[in-house]
Design a protein around this motif. Structure first.
Motif, PDB file in Angstrom:
ATOM      1  N   GLY A  56       0.794  -1.220   0.000  1.00 25.21           N
ATOM      2  CA  GLY A  56       0.000   0.000   0.000  1.00 25.21           C
ATOM      3  C   GLY A  56       0.823   1.265   0.000  1.00 25.21           C
ATOM      4  O   GLY A  56       0.289   2.361   0.002  1.00 25.21           O
ATOM      5  N   LYS A  57       2.156   1.120  -0.004  1.00 26.26           N
ATOM      6  CA  LYS A  57       3.008   2.307   0.025  1.00 26.26           C
ATOM      7  C   LYS A  57       3.251   2.789  -1.398  1.00 26.26           C
ATOM      8  O   LYS A  57       3.478   1.997  -2.291  1.00 26.26           O
ATOM      9  N   PRO A  58       3.171   4.088  -1.657  1.00 23.90           N
ATOM     10  CA  PRO A  58       3.415   4.586  -3.010  1.00 23.90           C
ATOM     11  C   PRO A  58       4.841   4.307  -3.439  1.00 23.90           C
ATOM     12  O   PRO A  58       5.698   3.973  -2.633  1.00 23.90           O
ATOM     13  N   GLY A  59       5.115   4.454  -4.758  1.00 22.16           N
ATOM     14  CA  GLY A  59       6.433   4.176  -5.303  1.00 22.16           C
ATOM     15  C   GLY A  59       7.512   4.967  -4.598  1.00 22.16           C
ATOM     16  O   GLY A  59       7.278   6.063  -4.090  1.00 22.16           O
ATOM     17  N   ASN A  60       8.717   4.423  -4.540  1.00 21.51           N
ATOM     18  CA  ASN A  60       9.786   5.124  -3.847  1.00 21.51           C
ATOM     19  C   ASN A  60      10.246   6.337  -4.649  1.00 21.51           C
ATOM     20  O   ASN A  60       9.826   6.563  -5.775  1.00 21.51           O
ATOM     21  N   LYS A  61      11.134   7.111  -4.043  1.00 20.46           N
ATOM     22  CA  LYS A  61      11.549   8.371  -4.657  1.00 20.46           C
ATOM     23  C   LYS A  61      12.223   8.153  -6.002  1.00 20.46           C
ATOM     24  O   LYS A  61      12.022   8.922  -6.938  1.00 20.46           O
ATOM     25  N   GLN A  62      13.044   7.101  -6.095  1.00 18.92           N
ATOM     26  CA  GLN A  62      13.741   6.854  -7.351  1.00 18.92           C
ATOM     27  C   GLN A  62      12.757   6.524  -8.468  1.00 18.92           C
ATOM     28  O   GLN A  62      12.909   6.992  -9.601  1.00 18.92           O
ATOM     29  N   GLN A  63      11.733   5.728  -8.158  1.00 22.21           N
ATOM     30  CA  GLN A  63      10.721   5.415  -9.167  1.00 22.21           C
ATOM     31  C   GLN A  63       9.984   6.675  -9.603  1.00 22.21           C
ATOM     32  O   GLN A  63       9.719   6.876 -10.793  1.00 22.21           O
ATOM     33  N   ASN A  64       9.641   7.530  -8.637  1.00 21.87           N
ATOM     34  CA  ASN A  64       8.946   8.771  -8.967  1.00 21.87           C
ATOM     35  C   ASN A  64       9.816   9.683  -9.826  1.00 21.87           C
ATOM     36  O   ASN A  64       9.333  10.314 -10.774  1.00 21.87           O
ATOM     37  N   ARG A  65      11.116   9.750  -9.494  1.00 15.67           N
ATOM     38  CA  ARG A  65      12.016  10.568 -10.308  1.00 15.67           C
ATOM     39  C   ARG A  65      12.137  10.003 -11.715  1.00 15.67           C
ATOM     40  O   ARG A  65      12.258  10.749 -12.690  1.00 15.67           O
ATOM     41  N   GLY A  66      12.111   8.672 -11.827  1.00 17.95           N
ATOM     42  CA  GLY A  66      12.182   8.056 -13.142  1.00 17.95           C
ATOM     43  C   GLY A  66      10.997   8.440 -14.010  1.00 17.95           C
ATOM     44  O   GLY A  66      11.148   8.751 -15.201  1.00 17.95           O
ATOM     45  N   LEU A  67       9.798   8.434 -13.429  1.00 16.82           N
ATOM     46  CA  LEU A  67       8.604   8.838 -14.174  1.00 16.82           C
ATOM     47  C   LEU A  67       8.683  10.316 -14.557  1.00 16.82           C
ATOM     48  O   LEU A  67       8.325  10.709 -15.666  1.00 16.82           O
ATOM     49  N   THR A  68       9.163  11.130 -13.615  1.00 19.27           N
ATOM     50  CA  THR A  68       9.294  12.563 -13.882  1.00 19.27           C
ATOM     51  C   THR A  68      10.294  12.820 -15.002  1.00 19.27           C
ATOM     52  O   THR A  68      10.055  13.637 -15.899  1.00 19.27           O
ATOM     53  N   ALA A  69      11.432  12.118 -14.962  1.00 22.64           N
ATOM     54  CA  ALA A  69      12.466  12.291 -15.988  1.00 22.64           C
ATOM     55  C   ALA A  69      11.955  11.870 -17.356  1.00 22.64           C
ATOM     56  O   ALA A  69      12.222  12.528 -18.371  1.00 22.64           O
ATOM     57  N   SER A  70      11.215  10.763 -17.405  1.00 25.22           N
ATOM     58  CA  SER A  70      10.657  10.292 -18.673  1.00 25.22           C
ATOM     59  C   SER A  70       9.676  11.305 -19.247  1.00 25.22           C
ATOM     60  O   SER A  70       9.676  11.588 -20.452  1.00 25.22           O
ATOM     61  N   CYS A  71       8.858  11.872 -18.379  1.00 22.97           N
ATOM     62  CA  CYS A  71       7.909  12.906 -18.798  1.00 22.97           C
ATOM     63  C   CYS A  71       8.651  14.120 -19.349  1.00 22.97           C
ATOM     64  O   CYS A  71       8.304  14.656 -20.406  1.00 22.97           O
ATOM     65  N   ALA A  72       9.702  14.550 -18.645  1.00 25.17           N
ATOM     66  CA  ALA A  72      10.452  15.737 -19.062  1.00 25.17           C
ATOM     67  C   ALA A  72      11.095  15.532 -20.426  1.00 25.17           C
ATOM     68  O   ALA A  72      11.086  16.437 -21.274  1.00 25.17           O
ATOM     69  N   LEU A  73      11.650  14.348 -20.663  1.00 22.94           N
ATOM     70  CA  LEU A  73      12.283  14.079 -21.955  1.00 22.94           C
ATOM     71  C   LEU A  73      11.256  14.133 -23.079  1.00 22.94           C
ATOM     72  O   LEU A  73      11.535  14.654 -24.167  1.00 22.94           O
ATOM     73  N   ASP A  74      10.064  13.607 -22.821  1.00 18.82           N
ATOM     74  CA  ASP A  74       9.001  13.666 -23.830  1.00 18.82           C
ATOM     75  C   ASP A  74       8.627  15.114 -24.152  1.00 18.82           C
ATOM     76  O   ASP A  74       8.375  15.462 -25.306  1.00 18.82           O
ATOM     77  N   VAL A  75       8.607  15.955 -23.120  1.00 18.55           N
ATOM     78  CA  VAL A  75       8.202  17.350 -23.303  1.00 18.55           C
ATOM     79  C   VAL A  75       9.213  18.115 -24.148  1.00 18.55           C
ATOM     80  O   VAL A  75       8.848  18.892 -25.035  1.00 18.55           O
ATOM     81  N   ILE A  76      10.508  17.904 -23.885  1.00 15.36           N
ATOM     82  CA  ILE A  76      11.536  18.705 -24.563  1.00 15.36           C
ATOM     83  C   ILE A  76      12.030  18.067 -25.857  1.00 15.36           C
ATOM     84  O   ILE A  76      12.802  18.687 -26.594  1.00 15.36           O
ATOM     85  N   ALA A  77      11.585  16.844 -26.153  1.00 15.97           N
ATOM     86  CA  ALA A  77      12.133  16.087 -27.286  1.00 15.97           C
ATOM     87  C   ALA A  77      11.978  16.818 -28.615  1.00 15.97           C
ATOM     88  O   ALA A  77      12.840  16.712 -29.493  1.00 15.97           O
ATOM     89  N   GLU A  78      10.890  17.565 -28.779  1.00 15.16           N
ATOM     90  CA  GLU A  78      10.647  18.236 -30.054  1.00 15.16           C
ATOM     91  C   GLU A  78      11.713  19.284 -30.370  1.00 15.16           C
ATOM     92  O   GLU A  78      11.928  19.628 -31.528  1.00 15.16           O
ATOM     93  N   GLU A  79      12.378  19.794 -29.343  1.00 14.85           N
ATOM     94  CA  GLU A  79      13.393  20.826 -29.550  1.00 14.85           C
ATOM     95  C   GLU A  79      14.795  20.255 -29.713  1.00 14.85           C
ATOM     96  O   GLU A  79      15.752  21.008 -29.881  1.00 14.85           O
ATOM     97  N   LEU A  80      14.930  18.937 -29.655  1.00 19.21           N
ATOM     98  CA  LEU A  80      16.251  18.313 -29.676  1.00 19.21           C
ATOM     99  C   LEU A  80      16.441  17.476 -30.928  1.00 19.21           C
ATOM    100  O   LEU A  80      15.495  16.863 -31.423  1.00 19.21           O
ATOM    101  N   ASP A  81      17.686  17.433 -31.418  1.00 19.81           N
ATOM    102  CA  ASP A  81      17.981  16.443 -32.445  1.00 19.81           C
ATOM    103  C   ASP A  81      18.380  15.141 -31.742  1.00 19.81           C
ATOM    104  O   ASP A  81      18.428  15.069 -30.509  1.00 19.81           O
ATOM    105  N   GLU A  82      18.674  14.131 -32.523  1.00 14.03           N
ATOM    106  CA  GLU A  82      18.914  12.800 -31.956  1.00 14.03           C
ATOM    107  C   GLU A  82      20.099  12.782 -30.996  1.00 14.03           C
ATOM    108  O   GLU A  82      20.048  12.157 -29.928  1.00 14.03           O
TER     109      GLU A  82
END
Length: 255
Positions: free
Chosen positions: A148-174
């Motif tokens: 019943g405990k929510p995901g740990n901090k590292q898991q939450n940061r992983g989701l946040t990082a994945s979201c951030a990369l998706d947001v900025i991806a349009e401005e980046l080349d490969e």
């Protein structure tokens, strides 16, 4: 960033590479992409564009890896073709052997599961009364605490990082995206928004000229900053723009 500071970045990386070579001697790759490249070259000499087309990366990106490992004696370049040195061939064969062992172990595990799924004839024919199953006791404290405990901090940061990369991806080349992915992965794992330049180059196993060129582009676009620490060296960090994206993603995930 001034040209003088970028020149200092280049000099720092060159000096760091020389120091590493003297202190550690040669060390094999730790990248699955490099493993794949060297195994392909074990088949025949190839152009960087051929390798890039097969593996699905840009030619410049593959060339940066090849250039990096050329300086370490694993590959050579002649007449437009990359080929393995003796050291590179030895390492590529080690990779093949390791992958073969992994596949054998995988198949052996499947065979064991098949065998274990067969009915036990002794148990079927036995007329002995089966023992009553022992009831499970209370869960161990640390397991119960996880329920019943929510995901740990590292898991939450992983989701946040994945979201951030998706947001900025349009401005980046490969190539820029590859660097930002590494920085965001580093953030997800350790919770820090910066890394030292030598750690970044070593972690990505990137050619320093390729790395500096793309860092400069990312700095121009406002995604990173570079700071010269008088004691610890060059620091590469996420800019306020990138941190704002991380904060917005974190807030959105918590909502």
């Amino acid at each position: 960033m001034s040209d003088d500071l970028w020149r200092a970045v280049r000099e720092y990386l060159e000096q760091h590479e020389e120091a590493k070579a003297k202190a550690r001697g040669r060390r094999g790759p730790r990248s699955r992409l490099v493993d794949a490249i060297l195994v392909m070259l074990l088949a025949k000499p190839m152009r960087a564009a051929e390798i890039a087309g097969i593996l699905g990366y840009s030619t410049r990106y593959i060339s940066s890896y090849l250039s990096y490992w050329k300086t370490r004696g694993y590959v050579e370049y002649e007449s437009g073709l990359w080929y393995l040195t003796t050291l590179g061939e030895e390492y590529a064969r080690e990779v093949l052997d390791r992958e073969s062992r992994d596949r054998f172990n995988e198949f052996a595990a499947v065979a064991q599961r098949i065998l274990n799924s067969l009915p036990d004839k002794t148990a079927i024919n036995s007329k002995r009364e089966a023992r009553p199953r022992r009831q499970a006791g209370p869960p161990l404290p640390f397991i119960a605490g996880l329920k019943g405990k929510p995901g740990n901090k590292q898991q939450n940061r992983g989701l946040t990082a994945s979201c951030a990369l998706d947001v900025i991806a349009e401005e980046l080349d490969e190539e820029e995206a590859e660097i930002m992915r590494f920085l965001l992965d580093h953030y997800a794992k350790w919770g820090t928004t910066y890394i030292y330049l030598d750690q970044l180059q070593e972690g990505m196993q990137a050619d320093f000229q390729w790395l500096v060129k793309n860092l400069r582009s990312l700095q121009t676009k406002g995604f990173i900053y570079i700071y010269r620490d008088p004691r610890l060296g060059m620091r590469v960090g996420m800019s306020k723009k990138t941190k704002d994206v991380l904060e917005a993603c974190s807030a959105g995930l918590d909502a």
